[in-house]
Design an enzyme around this catalytic site. Structure first.
Site, PDB file in Angstrom:
ATOM      1  N   PHE A 171     -19.122   1.569  -3.083  1.00 40.92           N
ATOM      2  CA  PHE A 171     -20.336   1.725  -3.882  1.00 40.92           C
ATOM      3  C   PHE A 171     -21.551   1.980  -3.011  1.00 40.92           C
ATOM      4  O   PHE A 171     -22.370   2.860  -3.297  1.00 40.92           O
ATOM      5  CB  PHE A 171     -20.552   0.466  -4.736  1.00 40.92           C
ATOM      6  CG  PHE A 171     -21.799   0.502  -5.570  1.00 40.92           C
ATOM      7  CD1 PHE A 171     -21.833   1.195  -6.768  1.00 40.92           C
ATOM      8  CD2 PHE A 171     -22.954  -0.162  -5.167  1.00 40.92           C
ATOM      9  CE1 PHE A 171     -22.985   1.231  -7.545  1.00 40.92           C
ATOM     10  CE2 PHE A 171     -24.100  -0.137  -5.934  1.00 40.92           C
ATOM     11  CZ  PHE A 171     -24.121   0.569  -7.132  1.00 40.92           C
ATOM     12  N   PHE A 172     -21.683   1.214  -1.922  1.00 39.37           N
ATOM     13  CA  PHE A 172     -22.858   1.371  -1.072  1.00 39.37           C
ATOM     14  C   PHE A 172     -22.756   2.583  -0.145  1.00 39.37           C
ATOM     15  O   PHE A 172     -23.708   2.906   0.555  1.00 39.37           O
ATOM     16  CB  PHE A 172     -23.119   0.079  -0.294  1.00 39.37           C
ATOM     17  CG  PHE A 172     -23.508  -1.058  -1.194  1.00 39.37           C
ATOM     18  CD1 PHE A 172     -24.737  -1.084  -1.814  1.00 39.37           C
ATOM     19  CD2 PHE A 172     -22.602  -2.069  -1.486  1.00 39.37           C
ATOM     20  CE1 PHE A 172     -25.086  -2.103  -2.690  1.00 39.37           C
ATOM     21  CE2 PHE A 172     -22.939  -3.101  -2.359  1.00 39.37           C
ATOM     22  CZ  PHE A 172     -24.187  -3.113  -2.966  1.00 39.37           C
ATOM     23  N   ARG A 180     -16.298  -1.587  -2.341  1.00 38.62           N
ATOM     24  CA  ARG A 180     -15.339  -0.555  -2.741  1.00 38.62           C
ATOM     25  C   ARG A 180     -15.974   0.841  -2.699  1.00 38.62           C
ATOM     26  O   ARG A 180     -15.702   1.692  -3.549  1.00 38.62           O
ATOM     27  CB  ARG A 180     -14.741  -0.860  -4.124  1.00 38.62           C
ATOM     28  CG  ARG A 180     -14.040  -2.222  -4.159  1.00 38.62           C
ATOM     29  CD  ARG A 180     -13.263  -2.454  -5.423  1.00 38.62           C
ATOM     30  NE  ARG A 180     -12.683  -3.796  -5.440  1.00 38.62           N
ATOM     31  CZ  ARG A 180     -11.521  -4.137  -4.876  1.00 38.62           C
ATOM     32  NH1 ARG A 180     -10.821  -3.216  -4.241  1.00 38.62           N
ATOM     33  NH2 ARG A 180     -11.072  -5.378  -4.944  1.00 38.62           N
ATOM     34  N   TYR A 211       0.842  -1.205   0.000  1.00 34.62           N
ATOM     35  CA  TYR A 211       0.000   0.000   0.000  1.00 34.62           C
ATOM     36  C   TYR A 211       0.874   1.251   0.000  1.00 34.62           C
ATOM     37  O   TYR A 211       1.681   1.464   0.912  1.00 34.62           O
ATOM     38  CB  TYR A 211      -0.918   0.041   1.221  1.00 34.62           C
ATOM     39  CG  TYR A 211      -1.935  -1.078   1.303  1.00 34.62           C
ATOM     40  CD1 TYR A 211      -2.274  -1.847   0.203  1.00 34.62           C
ATOM     41  CD2 TYR A 211      -2.578  -1.357   2.508  1.00 34.62           C
ATOM     42  CE1 TYR A 211      -3.213  -2.870   0.290  1.00 34.62           C
ATOM     43  CE2 TYR A 211      -3.518  -2.375   2.608  1.00 34.62           C
ATOM     44  CZ  TYR A 211      -3.822  -3.130   1.501  1.00 34.62           C
ATOM     45  OH  TYR A 211      -4.747  -4.136   1.601  1.00 34.62           O
ATOM     46  N   PRO A 260     -16.092  -4.342   2.313  1.00 35.14           N
ATOM     47  CA  PRO A 260     -17.445  -4.733   2.721  1.00 35.14           C
ATOM     48  C   PRO A 260     -18.523  -3.774   2.227  1.00 35.14           C
ATOM     49  O   PRO A 260     -19.707  -4.102   2.262  1.00 35.14           O
ATOM     50  CB  PRO A 260     -17.364  -4.735   4.252  1.00 35.14           C
ATOM     51  CG  PRO A 260     -16.300  -3.733   4.567  1.00 35.14           C
ATOM     52  CD  PRO A 260     -15.291  -3.877   3.472  1.00 35.14           C
TER      53      PRO A 260
END
Length: 347
Positions: free
Chosen positions: A218-219, A216, A65, A213
């Protein structure tokens, strides 16, 4: 929704080897770029301290990362926190990207050099949970885990984890040294691990750590309520592009409607769905914003019954999700392809 400062975050046993973590973890990857521009160092440290002060004690990073920058950042934050109260996870195994996709390494020599490098960058004496980030399909898993076992015996790591590993690889690894946790992508729109992977983990007493979870982000409204930056990893992601995104917006609307019914945000409903999958499930959503951190913690107050979980699952039929969960050049590093050569034909 209850005030985040009053929301207790319970601790749970992750796997059956003794590791205890906060039921909600924190994925650190986004602090050094990938989805958005990297945060200033002081801002990254500030959000990690804030997460700890609100009850999150399980922090997840990796050597890849930010090309090592993420571990350095996490290490600096740890200097301002009580180390003994934190469960620190990092990962090795992704050596870079080549023309044919992800370059993965798992030789004993590489395992040891990566661990030494992470300890130095994090500036710690030990790593609580050390994952093989992706499985090297050219090296017997027994060789990789054998070296990790030595690192446990030397006190450099406490527990061993795998990520994106196949059922066979999990079993063979666990036979060499108990595996404490398996990190996999799992969300309401990515459920391919439920049929084979989850049962194996539960049979062997391995904890499950879902990454992404929230799909990515989206929710949480990524690409729906907020524009994706041009330099974001998501700009070319199959589920966030063109016709796929247009189709997937319908899924978001369904979750948004259900969230209204449960008096929470879509992100909270999606995260609560993951949290309710079992006591052995510890998701690690990441964020660069305090308001999103508070939103994530608030998901712990969303109580879902069995029929609610089914209603949420039914609102996101997997066959209707448009686009693969990962890029084409990263597909071969996923769990479905993660078997390794046999060790001396004995296993």
């Amino acid at each position: 929704m209850a005030d985040h400062q009053k929301i207790p975050i319970p601790t749970v046993k992750l796997g059956n080897q003794g590791l205890e973590v906060s039921k909600l973890g924190f994925g650190c990857m986004g602090l050094t770029g990938v989805y958005n521009s990297p945060l200033a160092e002081e801002d990254g440290i500030s959000i990690l301290k804030d997460a700890f002060n609100k009850g999150i004690t399980f922090f997840d990073t990796a050597d890849v990362y930010g090309a090592h920058a993420n571990e350095v950042l996490v290490g600096k934050a740890l200097k301002q926190l009580p180390r003994e109260k934190i469960q620190l996870a990092t990962k090795f195994g992704i050596a870079g990207m080549g023309p044919d996709g992800m370059i993965v390494m798992g030789t004993p020599e590489y395992v040891r050099s990566c661990c030494e490098g992470s300890l130095k960058r994090l500036d710690v004496d030990y790593i609580d949970l050390y994952y093989q980030h992706r499985v090297d399909t050219s090296v017997p898993i027994e060789d990789t885990i054998g070296e990790l076992k030595k690192l446990v015996e030397e006190g450099k790591i406490k527990y061993i984890g795998l990520s994106e590993a196949s059922p066979e690889t999990i079993r063979r690894a666990h036979a060499v040294h108990p595996i404490t946790a398996l990190q996999m992508e799992w969300s309401v729109w990515t459920r391919d691990i439920e049929e084979e992977i989850i049962p194996v983990c539960r049979e062997l007493g391995i904890g499950i750590v879902p990454y992404s979870p929230l799909g990515r982000g989206f929710f949480g409204g990524k690409a729906i309520l907020e524009t994706i930056p041009a330099n974001s990893f998501l700009a070319g992601h199959p589920r966030f592009k063109g016709e796929n995104l247009d189709k997937n917006k319908n899924i978001y609307i369904r979750i948004e409607n259900l969230a209204r019914k449960h008096k929470c945000t879509p992100a909270q409903l999606a995260l609560a769905w993951v949290l309710e999958q079992g006591d052995d499930v510890v998701p690690i959503p990441g964020t660069t914003k305090i308001k999103n951190l508070d939103d994530n913690i608030g998901s712990l107050t969303v109580k879902l019954m069995k029929e609610d979980l089914k209603e949420i699952s039914d609102a996101v039929p997997i066959e209707e999700v448009a686009g693969d969960r990962t890029y084409d050049n990263m597909k071969k590093a996923s769990w479905k392809f993660a078997n390794t050569p046999r060790k001396d034909n004995k296993v």
